[in-house]
Write a protein that holds these residues in place. Structure first.
Motif, PDB file in Angstrom:
ATOM      1  N   GLY A  81      -5.894 -20.082 -39.354  1.00  0.00           N
ATOM      2  CA  GLY A  81      -5.826 -20.539 -37.993  1.00  0.00           C
ATOM      3  C   GLY A  81      -4.693 -20.635 -37.458  1.00  0.00           C
ATOM      4  O   GLY A  81      -3.694 -21.206 -37.950  1.00  0.00           O
ATOM      5  N   LEU A  82      -4.378 -19.845 -36.227  1.00  0.00           N
ATOM      6  CA  LEU A  82      -3.054 -19.874 -35.706  1.00  0.00           C
ATOM      7  C   LEU A  82      -2.568 -21.223 -35.192  1.00  0.00           C
ATOM      8  O   LEU A  82      -1.285 -21.503 -35.421  1.00  0.00           O
ATOM      9  N   GLU A  83      -3.429 -21.957 -34.800  1.00  0.00           N
ATOM     10  CA  GLU A  83      -3.048 -23.533 -34.329  1.00  0.00           C
ATOM     11  C   GLU A  83      -2.394 -24.111 -35.557  1.00  0.00           C
ATOM     12  O   GLU A  83      -1.700 -25.340 -35.578  1.00  0.00           O
ATOM     13  N   ASN A  84      -2.749 -23.885 -36.785  1.00  0.00           N
ATOM     14  CA  ASN A  84      -1.952 -24.458 -38.190  1.00  0.00           C
ATOM     15  C   ASN A  84      -0.730 -23.745 -38.580  1.00  0.00           C
ATOM     16  O   ASN A  84      -0.376 -24.131 -39.586  1.00  0.00           O
ATOM     17  N   VAL A  85      -0.237 -22.672 -37.978  1.00  0.00           N
ATOM     18  CA  VAL A  85       1.092 -22.138 -38.298  1.00  0.00           C
ATOM     19  C   VAL A  85       2.046 -23.078 -37.590  1.00  0.00           C
ATOM     20  O   VAL A  85       2.089 -23.110 -36.374  1.00  0.00           O
ATOM     21  N   GLU A  86       2.895 -23.530 -38.633  1.00  0.00           N
ATOM     22  CA  GLU A  86       3.780 -24.492 -38.358  1.00  0.00           C
ATOM     23  C   GLU A  86       5.049 -23.797 -37.452  1.00  0.00           C
ATOM     24  O   GLU A  86       5.885 -24.261 -36.867  1.00  0.00           O
ATOM     25  N   ARG A  87       5.418 -22.859 -38.523  1.00  0.00           N
ATOM     26  CA  ARG A  87       6.642 -22.011 -38.120  1.00  0.00           C
ATOM     27  C   ARG A  87       6.665 -20.705 -38.966  1.00  0.00           C
ATOM     28  O   ARG A  87       6.058 -20.516 -40.018  1.00  0.00           O
ATOM     29  N   ILE A  88       7.260 -19.725 -38.418  1.00  0.00           N
ATOM     30  CA  ILE A  88       7.609 -18.563 -38.977  1.00  0.00           C
ATOM     31  C   ILE A  88       8.851 -18.705 -39.540  1.00  0.00           C
ATOM     32  O   ILE A  88       9.960 -18.866 -39.084  1.00  0.00           O
ATOM     33  N   LEU A  89       9.112 -18.215 -40.942  1.00  0.00           N
ATOM     34  CA  LEU A  89      10.050 -18.482 -41.718  1.00  0.00           C
ATOM     35  C   LEU A  89      10.980 -17.271 -41.996  1.00  0.00           C
ATOM     36  O   LEU A  89      12.092 -17.138 -41.871  1.00  0.00           O
ATOM     37  N   PHE A  90      10.248 -15.931 -42.288  1.00  0.00           N
ATOM     38  CA  PHE A  90      10.864 -14.882 -42.695  1.00  0.00           C
ATOM     39  C   PHE A  90       9.978 -13.564 -42.236  1.00  0.00           C
ATOM     40  O   PHE A  90       8.701 -13.357 -42.271  1.00  0.00           O
ATOM     41  N   VAL A  91      10.661 -12.705 -41.820  1.00  0.00           N
ATOM     42  CA  VAL A  91      10.079 -11.406 -41.251  1.00  0.00           C
ATOM     43  C   VAL A  91      10.925 -10.115 -42.114  1.00  0.00           C
ATOM     44  O   VAL A  91      12.087 -10.274 -42.169  1.00  0.00           O
ATOM     45  N   ARG A  92      10.069  -9.260 -42.748  1.00  0.00           N
ATOM     46  CA  ARG A  92      10.533  -8.157 -43.593  1.00  0.00           C
ATOM     47  C   ARG A  92      10.245  -6.990 -42.958  1.00  0.00           C
ATOM     48  O   ARG A  92       8.732  -6.702 -42.831  1.00  0.00           O
ATOM     49  N   GLY A  93      10.869  -6.201 -42.418  1.00  0.00           N
ATOM     50  CA  GLY A  93      10.396  -4.815 -41.825  1.00  0.00           C
ATOM     51  C   GLY A  93      10.923  -3.670 -42.651  1.00  0.00           C
ATOM     52  O   GLY A  93      12.038  -3.502 -42.590  1.00  0.00           O
ATOM     53  N   PHE A  94       9.949  -2.712 -42.918  1.00  0.00           N
ATOM     54  CA  PHE A  94      10.188  -1.518 -43.469  1.00  0.00           C
ATOM     55  C   PHE A  94      10.033  -0.344 -42.370  1.00  0.00           C
ATOM     56  O   PHE A  94       8.980  -0.247 -41.822  1.00  0.00           O
ATOM     57  N   VAL A  95      11.075   0.201 -42.034  1.00  0.00           N
ATOM     58  CA  VAL A  95      11.341   1.344 -40.993  1.00  0.00           C
ATOM     59  C   VAL A  95      11.362   2.564 -41.614  1.00  0.00           C
ATOM     60  O   VAL A  95      12.269   3.100 -42.376  1.00  0.00           O
ATOM     61  N   TYR A  96      10.169   3.340 -41.280  1.00  0.00           N
ATOM     62  CA  TYR A  96      10.517   4.900 -41.596  1.00  0.00           C
ATOM     63  C   TYR A  96      11.207   5.823 -40.528  1.00  0.00           C
ATOM     64  O   TYR A  96      10.892   5.884 -39.476  1.00  0.00           O
TER      65      TYR A  96
END
Length: 154
Positions: A81-96
């Motif tokens: 549930g999105l309302e239960n997401v407290e914080r975004i910690l990390f994002v990893r992007g792989f770019v072609y």
């Protein structure tokens, strides 16, 4: 304002929850942390394709980032549930990208900005942007997201 209300205000909506294309789960939650499997920039039955070049439009690059982030949020919404997401910690992007392309971070910016727009300061995150020789279905971007889940949600 809720995350869903913020999405609507931005003119965006969560896509149908993507299903895995292999032998893995879309999200693993352990010790209050949700690890979202990589989400390629699929739109309907198609994909925003790469490779990205110096001449790829900024609008298409932002769309690829937002698409990946929305797919990751859709999976998170189903899992906790999105309302239960407290914080975004990390994002990893792989770019072609084509050989010699160096602006990988700019390709991930659309995803990062959307997460900040939705979660405010709790959307600011650590991040990696890595260039790769190809992605599933020839997608331009694949995104992994790691988020903290509120303690009472699990």
């Amino acid at each position: 304002m809720s995350i869903r209300e913020k999405l609507l205000a931005l003119g965006l909506e969560l896509p149908a929850t993507p299903t895995p294309k292999g032998d893995y789960v879309p999200v693993t939650v352990h010790a209050g942390v949700a690890y979202v499997s990589g989400q390629v920039c699929r739109v309907g039955d198609g994909v925003i394709s790469g490779p990205v070049t110096e001449h790829t439009s900024a609008e298409l690059v932002v769309q690829a980032g937002q698409t990946c982030a929305l797919r990751a949020l859709s999976v998170l919404d189903q899992a906790v549930g999105l309302e239960n997401v407290e914080r975004i910690l990390f994002v990893r992007g792989f770019v072609y990208g084509v050989e010699g392309f160096q602006h990988f971070s700019k390709v991930v910016d659309g995803a990062s900005q959307l997460l900040i727009d939705l979660f405010g300061e709790h959307g600011r995150h650590a991040r990696s942007a890595v260039g790769v020789a190809g992605l599933p279905s020839g997608g331009m971007l694949e995104l992994e997201v790691t988020a903290v889940v509120k303690p009472n949600a699990i």
